[in-house]
Motif scaffolding. Structure first.
Motif, PDB file in Angstrom:
ATOM      1  N   CYS A  39      47.733 102.495 -59.756  1.00 43.47           N
ATOM      2  CA  CYS A  39      48.897 102.192 -60.592  1.00 43.47           C
ATOM      3  C   CYS A  39      49.271 103.389 -61.469  1.00 43.47           C
ATOM      4  O   CYS A  39      50.454 103.719 -61.617  1.00 43.47           O
ATOM      5  N   CYS A  43      52.929 105.615 -60.943  1.00 45.63           N
ATOM      6  CA  CYS A  43      53.937 105.408 -61.985  1.00 45.63           C
ATOM      7  C   CYS A  43      54.608 106.719 -62.397  1.00 45.63           C
ATOM      8  O   CYS A  43      53.960 107.612 -62.939  1.00 45.63           O
ATOM      9  N   GLU A  44      55.889 106.808 -62.155  1.00 46.84           N
ATOM     10  CA  GLU A  44      56.654 108.014 -62.491  1.00 46.84           C
ATOM     11  C   GLU A  44      57.050 108.069 -63.958  1.00 46.84           C
ATOM     12  O   GLU A  44      57.477 109.102 -64.442  1.00 46.84           O
ATOM     13  N   ASN A  45      56.933 106.954 -64.668  1.00 48.08           N
ATOM     14  CA  ASN A  45      57.358 106.894 -66.072  1.00 48.08           C
ATOM     15  C   ASN A  45      56.200 106.969 -67.056  1.00 48.08           C
ATOM     16  O   ASN A  45      56.407 106.782 -68.252  1.00 48.08           O
ATOM     17  N   CYS A  62      58.348 100.995 -68.722  1.00 50.21           N
ATOM     18  CA  CYS A  62      58.429 100.552 -67.330  1.00 50.21           C
ATOM     19  C   CYS A  62      59.886 100.406 -66.896  1.00 50.21           C
ATOM     20  O   CYS A  62      60.688  99.768 -67.578  1.00 50.21           O
ATOM     21  N   ASN A  63      60.220 100.994 -65.714  1.00 51.74           N
ATOM     22  CA  ASN A  63      61.588 100.874 -65.196  1.00 51.74           C
ATOM     23  C   ASN A  63      61.713  99.755 -64.162  1.00 51.74           C
ATOM     24  O   ASN A  63      62.738  99.625 -63.512  1.00 51.74           O
ATOM     25  N   ARG A  64      60.667  98.966 -64.001  1.00 52.34           N
ATOM     26  CA  ARG A  64      60.638  97.807 -63.103  1.00 52.34           C
ATOM     27  C   ARG A  64      60.822  98.191 -61.632  1.00 52.34           C
ATOM     28  O   ARG A  64      61.412  97.449 -60.857  1.00 52.34           O
ATOM     29  N   CYS A  65      60.287  99.345 -61.234  1.00 57.16           N
ATOM     30  CA  CYS A  65      60.379  99.774 -59.834  1.00 57.16           C
ATOM     31  C   CYS A  65      59.447  98.972 -58.934  1.00 57.16           C
ATOM     32  O   CYS A  65      59.645  98.899 -57.733  1.00 57.16           O
ATOM     33  N   LEU A  66      58.395  98.414 -59.512  1.00 55.56           N
ATOM     34  CA  LEU A  66      57.417  97.559 -58.836  1.00 55.56           C
ATOM     35  C   LEU A  66      56.470  98.311 -57.904  1.00 55.56           C
ATOM     36  O   LEU A  66      55.697  97.694 -57.168  1.00 55.56           O
ATOM     37  N   ASP A  67      56.474  99.631 -57.921  1.00 53.18           N
ATOM     38  CA  ASP A  67      55.558 100.408 -57.093  1.00 53.18           C
ATOM     39  C   ASP A  67      54.104 100.112 -57.437  1.00 53.18           C
ATOM     40  O   ASP A  67      53.243 100.058 -56.557  1.00 53.18           O
ATOM     41  N   CYS A  68      53.823  99.906 -58.718  1.00 53.55           N
ATOM     42  CA  CYS A  68      52.453  99.633 -59.148  1.00 53.55           C
ATOM     43  C   CYS A  68      51.934  98.321 -58.573  1.00 53.55           C
ATOM     44  O   CYS A  68      50.762  98.198 -58.229  1.00 53.55           O
ATOM     45  N   ASP A  70      52.728  97.081 -55.699  1.00 55.74           N
ATOM     46  CA  ASP A  70      52.427  97.328 -54.281  1.00 55.74           C
ATOM     47  C   ASP A  70      51.068  97.991 -54.068  1.00 55.74           C
ATOM     48  O   ASP A  70      50.427  97.762 -53.050  1.00 55.74           O
TER      49      ASP A  70
END
Length: 80
Positions: A39, A43-45, A62-68, A70
């Motif tokens: 995670c 996370c890019e942010n 958090c920009n809510r990209c949801l990558d974490c 996944d």
């Protein structure tokens, strides 16, 4: 050993903790070593930080990209 199949979100085992809050739930996870945590790596942010050995999530970053979500090996991250 933590087994996600046995997880009931009870927050009592000590392996991880998801504490609900009306506005902003907080994450306090100790499953992964912070240096290896997927995670944090994805996370890019820089929304994840380490606090006393636990991984925490600053929802204001958090920009809510949801990558974490996944990449989390135990599926504990919940983003609303």
């Amino acid at each position: 050993m933590f087994n996600i199949g046995n997880c009931t979100d009870c927050t009592t085992c000590g392996s991880c903790q998801q504490t609900p809050n009306v506005d902003t739930p907080t994450l306090f996870c100790m499953n992964c070593q912070p240096s290896e945590a997927p995670c944090i790596k994805v996370c890019e942010n820089d929304a994840f930080t380490v606090l006393g050995g636990a991984i925490t999530l600053d929802y204001s970053k958090c920009n809510r990209c949801l990558d974490c979500i996944d990449v989390c090996p135990i599926g504990i991250i919940k983003i609303q």
